[in-house]
Design a protein around this motif. Structure first.
Motif, short mmCIF file in Angstrom:
data_model
loop_
_atom_site.label_atom_id
_atom_site.label_comp_id
_atom_site.label_asym_id
_atom_site.label_seq_id
_atom_site.Cartn_x
_atom_site.Cartn_y
_atom_site.Cartn_z
N LEU A 64 68.39 -29.95 -18.56
CA LEU A 64 68.29 -29.68 -17.13
C LEU A 64 69.14 -30.68 -16.34
O LEU A 64 69.81 -30.29 -15.37
N GLN A 65 69.13 -31.95 -16.75
CA GLN A 65 69.95 -32.95 -16.05
C GLN A 65 71.43 -32.61 -16.14
O GLN A 65 72.17 -32.69 -15.15
N VAL A 66 71.87 -32.22 -17.34
CA VAL A 66 73.28 -31.86 -17.53
C VAL A 66 73.63 -30.62 -16.71
O VAL A 66 74.70 -30.55 -16.08
N THR A 67 72.72 -29.66 -16.66
CA THR A 67 72.95 -28.45 -15.86
C THR A 67 73.12 -28.81 -14.39
O THR A 67 74.05 -28.33 -13.72
N SER A 69 73.96 -31.72 -13.12
CA SER A 69 75.16 -32.55 -12.93
C SER A 69 76.43 -31.71 -12.97
O SER A 69 77.33 -31.88 -12.14
N LEU A 70 76.51 -30.78 -13.93
CA LEU A 70 77.69 -29.92 -14.01
C LEU A 70 77.72 -28.94 -12.85
O LEU A 70 78.79 -28.62 -12.31
N GLY A 71 76.54 -28.49 -12.43
CA GLY A 71 76.47 -27.57 -11.30
C GLY A 71 76.94 -28.20 -9.99
O GLY A 71 77.37 -27.49 -9.08
N ALA A 72 76.87 -29.51 -9.91
CA ALA A 72 77.34 -30.22 -8.72
C ALA A 72 78.86 -30.33 -8.71
O ALA A 72 79.47 -30.61 -7.67
N LYS A 73 79.47 -30.11 -9.88
CA LYS A 73 80.92 -30.25 -10.00
C LYS A 73 81.66 -28.91 -10.09
O LYS A 73 82.83 -28.81 -9.71
N LYS A 74 80.95 -27.90 -10.61
CA LYS A 74 81.64 -26.64 -10.91
C LYS A 74 80.63 -25.50 -10.87
O LYS A 74 79.46 -25.69 -11.21
N GLU A 75 81.07 -24.31 -10.47
CA GLU A 75 80.18 -23.17 -10.48
C GLU A 75 79.87 -22.78 -11.92
O GLU A 75 80.77 -22.72 -12.76
N LEU A 76 78.60 -22.49 -12.19
CA LEU A 76 78.16 -22.26 -13.56
C LEU A 76 77.77 -20.81 -13.81
O LEU A 76 77.36 -20.09 -12.91
N VAL A 77 77.89 -20.43 -15.08
CA VAL A 77 77.20 -19.27 -15.64
C VAL A 77 76.35 -19.84 -16.76
O VAL A 77 76.85 -20.61 -17.59
N LEU A 78 75.07 -19.51 -16.81
CA LEU A 78 74.20 -20.01 -17.87
C LEU A 78 73.95 -18.92 -18.90
O LEU A 78 74.01 -17.73 -18.60
#
Length: 282
Positions: A64-67, A69-78
Motif C-alpha cells: 500500500l505504501q508503494v502504491t 508513493s508511485l501514485g503521487a508520481k505517476k497515474e496508475l493502473v492496478l
C-alpha cells in the motif's frame, strides 16, 4: 483496519528490538537502497510486478505504501493475481462505485485474506478512480490443464477462452522455475504441473499487456514465485510486448535483515528482506 495496523506496529516494534529495522531494501546486486530511491527508480517503469508472500502483514503494508508513493508520481493502473479474469465485471463495478461491498463479495471470488491484505489496495483504486484489472486465469481452467493437458483448453467456449491467454500459449519448459517445479514433484511424469503454473503466468502477462496504457504505470501484485528471477510473468510480458520496461520487487524473510544472503542475488530489481518475526495474516 485499525486493529491490523496496530498489530503490525507491535510486531515491527519487536523486530526493531531484535535487528534494528523490520525490513531492509536491497538492489538485485545486494546493495542497500533507500525506500525513496526504490520508488524513484520504479516510477520510470511501464510495469512493476510486486512479488509477495501472501500471508506477510508487513509486506502487504508495504504494498500500500508503494502504491501511494508511485501514485503521487505517476497515474496508475492496478492489477492482481488475486482476482480472476472472469470476475472483472464485478471488480470494475465496485471500484466505480456501481455496487456496494456486500454485492462485490457476492459477485467476485475473494481470497480468504481479502479483507486484511487486499482490501486496502482495492479501496485505494476506488478512492482514486483507478482501473483495477483481474489478471489471473480462472483457477478451474488451470486445474483442467493440470488434470487433462493443454489440449483440454481447446474444448472451451469462445467466451471462456477470452479469460485465458490466447491459445496455444508459449511455453518454455527449460526455464529454471518450471524445471525446479518438475524436480520438486517427481511423481508427475509429464509437464502438466509446470504448464498449469505457466497458464497463470501467461494469462497475467497477457492481461497486463492488454490493459497497459501508455503514460501510465501498471502496478501488479502477485506471489513472488510468479516473477522471481525475472521469469514467469516477466518472461511472458517479453513474449507479448518486449518494448515494455518491467521492474520487479520481491520479498524474503530473514532473522537478520541487515545481512543479505547471496542466494537472493538477482531475485528481482529490488529485494525487500523482512524480519522473520513479522506477524502472519494467516
Amino acid at each position: 483496519m485499525k486493529k491490523i495496523l496496530t498489530a503490525i506496529t507491535l510486531f515491527c516494534s519487536m523486530a526493531y528490538g531484535q535487528s534494528g529495522e523490520p525490513y531492509q531494501i536491497y538492489t538485485k546486486e545486494g546493495k542497500k537502497v533507500s525506500y525513496e530511491k526504490m520508488v524513484k527508480s520504479l516510477s520510470k517503469s511501464d510495469v512493476v510486478l510486486f512479488g509477495e508472500f501472501h500471508n506477510n502483514s508487513l509486506g502487504h503494508w508495504l504494498q500500500l505504501q508503494v502504491t501511494q508513493s508511485l501514485g503521487a508520481k505517476k497515474e496508475l493502473v492496478l492489477g492482481a493475481e488475486m482476482f480472476e479474469a472472469d470476475n472483472q465485471e464485478g471488480l470494475t463495478s465496485y471500484v466505480r462505485g456501481e455496487i456496494n461491498e456486500e454485492q462485490f463479495g457476492k459477485d467476485v471470488r475473494l481470497w480468504n485474506n481479502y479483507k486484511t491484505d487486499y482490501r486496502p489496495l482495492v479501496e485505494y483504486a476506488k478512492s482514486n478512480k483507478l482501473d483495477f484489472i483481474a489478471t489471473n486465469v480462472p483457477r478451474r481452467y488451470a486445474s483442467l490443464l493440470f488434470k487433462k493437458g493443454t489440449a483440454a483448453l481447446d474444448t472451451l467456449s469462445i467466451e471462456e477462452k477470452a479469460w485465458i491467454a490466447p491459445l496455444p500459449f508459449p511455453y518454455d519448459g527449460n526455464l529454471p522455475g518450471y524445471k525446479n517445479m518438475m524436480a520438486m514433484f517427481e511423481d508427475h511424469k509429464d509437464e502438466n504441473l509446470p504448464k498449469a503454473q505457466a497458464i497463470k503466468d501467461a494469462t497475467m502477462g497477457y492481461f497486463i499487456n492488454k490493459q497497459f496504457k501508455t503514460g501510465k504505470l501498471f502496478l501488479h501484485f502477485n506471489g513472488s514465485y510468479h516473477s522471481n528471477n525475472f521469469e514467469g510473468i516477466v518472461w511472458y510480458l517479453n513474449q507479448y510486448n518486449s518494448s515494455l520496461k518491467v521492474s520487479t520487487i520481491t520479498m524474503v524473510e530473514s532473522a537478520d535483515v541487515a545481512n543479505f544472503e547471496n542466494d537472493n542475488l538477482g531475485l528481482a530489481n529490488f529485494i525487500i528482506v523482512i524480519d522473520a518475526n513479522i506477524l502472519k495474516s494467516f
